[in-house]
Design a protein around this motif. Structure first.
Motif, PDB file in Angstrom:
ATOM      1  N   TYR A 113       0.801  -1.226   0.000  1.00 47.23           N
ATOM      2  CA  TYR A 113       0.000   0.000   0.000  1.00 47.23           C
ATOM      3  C   TYR A 113       0.834   1.276   0.000  1.00 47.23           C
ATOM      4  O   TYR A 113       0.271   2.368   0.020  1.00 47.23           O
ATOM      5  N   LEU A 115      -5.107   6.323   4.707  1.00 45.38           N
ATOM      6  CA  LEU A 115      -6.169   5.869   3.796  1.00 45.38           C
ATOM      7  C   LEU A 115      -6.433   6.895   2.702  1.00 45.38           C
ATOM      8  O   LEU A 115      -6.641   6.528   1.533  1.00 45.38           O
ATOM      9  N   ASN A 160     -13.310   5.889   6.673  1.00 42.97           N
ATOM     10  CA  ASN A 160     -12.218   4.918   6.795  1.00 42.97           C
ATOM     11  C   ASN A 160     -12.675   3.516   6.414  1.00 42.97           C
ATOM     12  O   ASN A 160     -11.984   2.790   5.694  1.00 42.97           O
ATOM     13  N   ARG A 161     -13.837   3.122   6.902  1.00 44.37           N
ATOM     14  CA  ARG A 161     -14.318   1.768   6.625  1.00 44.37           C
ATOM     15  C   ARG A 161     -14.624   1.582   5.138  1.00 44.37           C
ATOM     16  O   ARG A 161     -14.317   0.543   4.559  1.00 44.37           O
ATOM     17  N   ARG A 163     -11.330   1.275   3.317  1.00 44.59           N
ATOM     18  CA  ARG A 163     -10.695  -0.027   3.548  1.00 44.59           C
ATOM     19  C   ARG A 163     -11.357  -1.118   2.710  1.00 44.59           C
ATOM     20  O   ARG A 163     -10.686  -2.006   2.186  1.00 44.59           O
ATOM     21  N   ILE A 214      -8.088  -3.270   2.267  1.00 45.67           N
ATOM     22  CA  ILE A 214      -7.143  -3.101   3.367  1.00 45.67           C
ATOM     23  C   ILE A 214      -7.694  -3.821   4.591  1.00 45.67           C
ATOM     24  O   ILE A 214      -8.722  -3.422   5.151  1.00 45.67           O
ATOM     25  N   CYS A 246      -7.403  -2.660  10.672  1.00 43.56           N
ATOM     26  CA  CYS A 246      -8.347  -1.645  11.137  1.00 43.56           C
ATOM     27  C   CYS A 246      -7.681  -0.264  11.141  1.00 43.56           C
ATOM     28  O   CYS A 246      -6.456  -0.160  11.192  1.00 43.56           O
ATOM     29  N   SER A 247      -8.489   0.766  11.064  1.00 42.59           N
ATOM     30  CA  SER A 247      -7.951   2.124  11.170  1.00 42.59           C
ATOM     31  C   SER A 247      -7.938   2.541  12.641  1.00 42.59           C
ATOM     32  O   SER A 247      -8.795   2.131  13.419  1.00 42.59           O
TER      33      SER A 247
END
Length: 252
Positions: free
Chosen positions: A35, A58, A130-131, A134, A139, A142-143
């Motif tokens: 990433y 992210l 964020n979710r 991801r 990804i 977790c953030s």
């Protein structure tokens, strides 16, 4: 990834978090390679033996992948402003033809750090974004913004009687709490940096409108990033800071 680059990443990680387990090292190498996440940029953090991606990390992935847009709307049926309970629905569009990747985020006083009580709406929005990001870019980790209540223990009812309530991000707008604020002020004095430009850079780094809206984790990540950059290449840091106007909105 070249061997020299890998060694530099590991050296920085050990400087920040001490000796890492072989599993943590392999995970860091994979995250950095897959990433293009950077420790010095505050893209990832190591907490309680696990790696977490940050909101800025992210957003960096989305930018490099040429994300077409992010739409965020409140999930009205799950919101209760009187109880400081908020929920948002975020949709990430990877391309013009993408139907969207949806993620939900919620926040209330029970699942956020006491330091951000009063900012639950912004925390919920960030978690939703964020979710969704991801999910869109596969990804798996977790953030850090999604674990706000775990990043700092919540006082027990007995303790809460002895500890006065804390405003958002510390007393009287002290960003990230006294220790983080003092460390930031120390860096500014030590490296003779312009405080207003540093604040402007911090706002940009945290991805918020003002520094007071940033979470403690975001401010801590910025301080780590600033300290590392100032130590390694102060001139480059000054160039970055000078790219911001002194009267930039939201710097305070």
């Amino acid at each position: 990834m070249q061997l020299k680059g890998v060694r530099i990443i590991f050296d920085i990680a050990r400087k920040l978090w001490g000796d890492l387990s072989p599993i943590a090292v392999r995970c860091l190498e994979d995250l950095s390679r897959r990433y293009v996440l950077s420790i010095t940029s505050g893209d990832i953090l190591f907490l309680d033996g696990n790696w977490y991606v940050t909101h800025s990390g992210l957003l960096g992935i989305a930018r490099r992948k040429h994300c077409m847009g992010i739409q965020v709307r409140p999930a009205v049926g799950f919101c209760n402003p009187a109880a400081s309970r908020w929920a948002f629905r975020a949709t990430v569009y990877k391309s013009r033809t993408c139907k969207g990747f949806v993620g939900y985020g919620d926040a209330d006083p029970s699942n956020v750090s006491p330091l951000v009580h009063g900012a639950e709406m912004r925390v919920a929005e960030t978690r939703a974004v964020n979710r969704a990001l991801r999910k869109a870019y596969g990804i798996g980790i977790c953030s850090v913004e999604e674990i706000g209540s775990l990043a700092e223990p919540v006082p027990s009812p007995r303790d809460s009687k002895r500890i006065p309530p804390q405003p958002v991000n510390g007393k009287n707008g002290n960003y990230g709490g006294p220790k983080v604020r003092d460390r930031l002020c120390q860096l500014i004095r030590q490296h003779q940096l312009d405080a207003n430009l540093v604040k402007s850079y911090a706002v940009d780094f945290c991805g918020t409108k003002t520094l007071r809206e940033a979470t403690r984790e975001q401010v801590e990540a910025f301080v780590v990033h600033l300290a590392d950059w100032a130590e390694k290449d102060r001139n480059a840091l000054l160039c970055q800071l000078n790219s911001y106007p002194l009267n930039k909105e939201g710097a305070a």
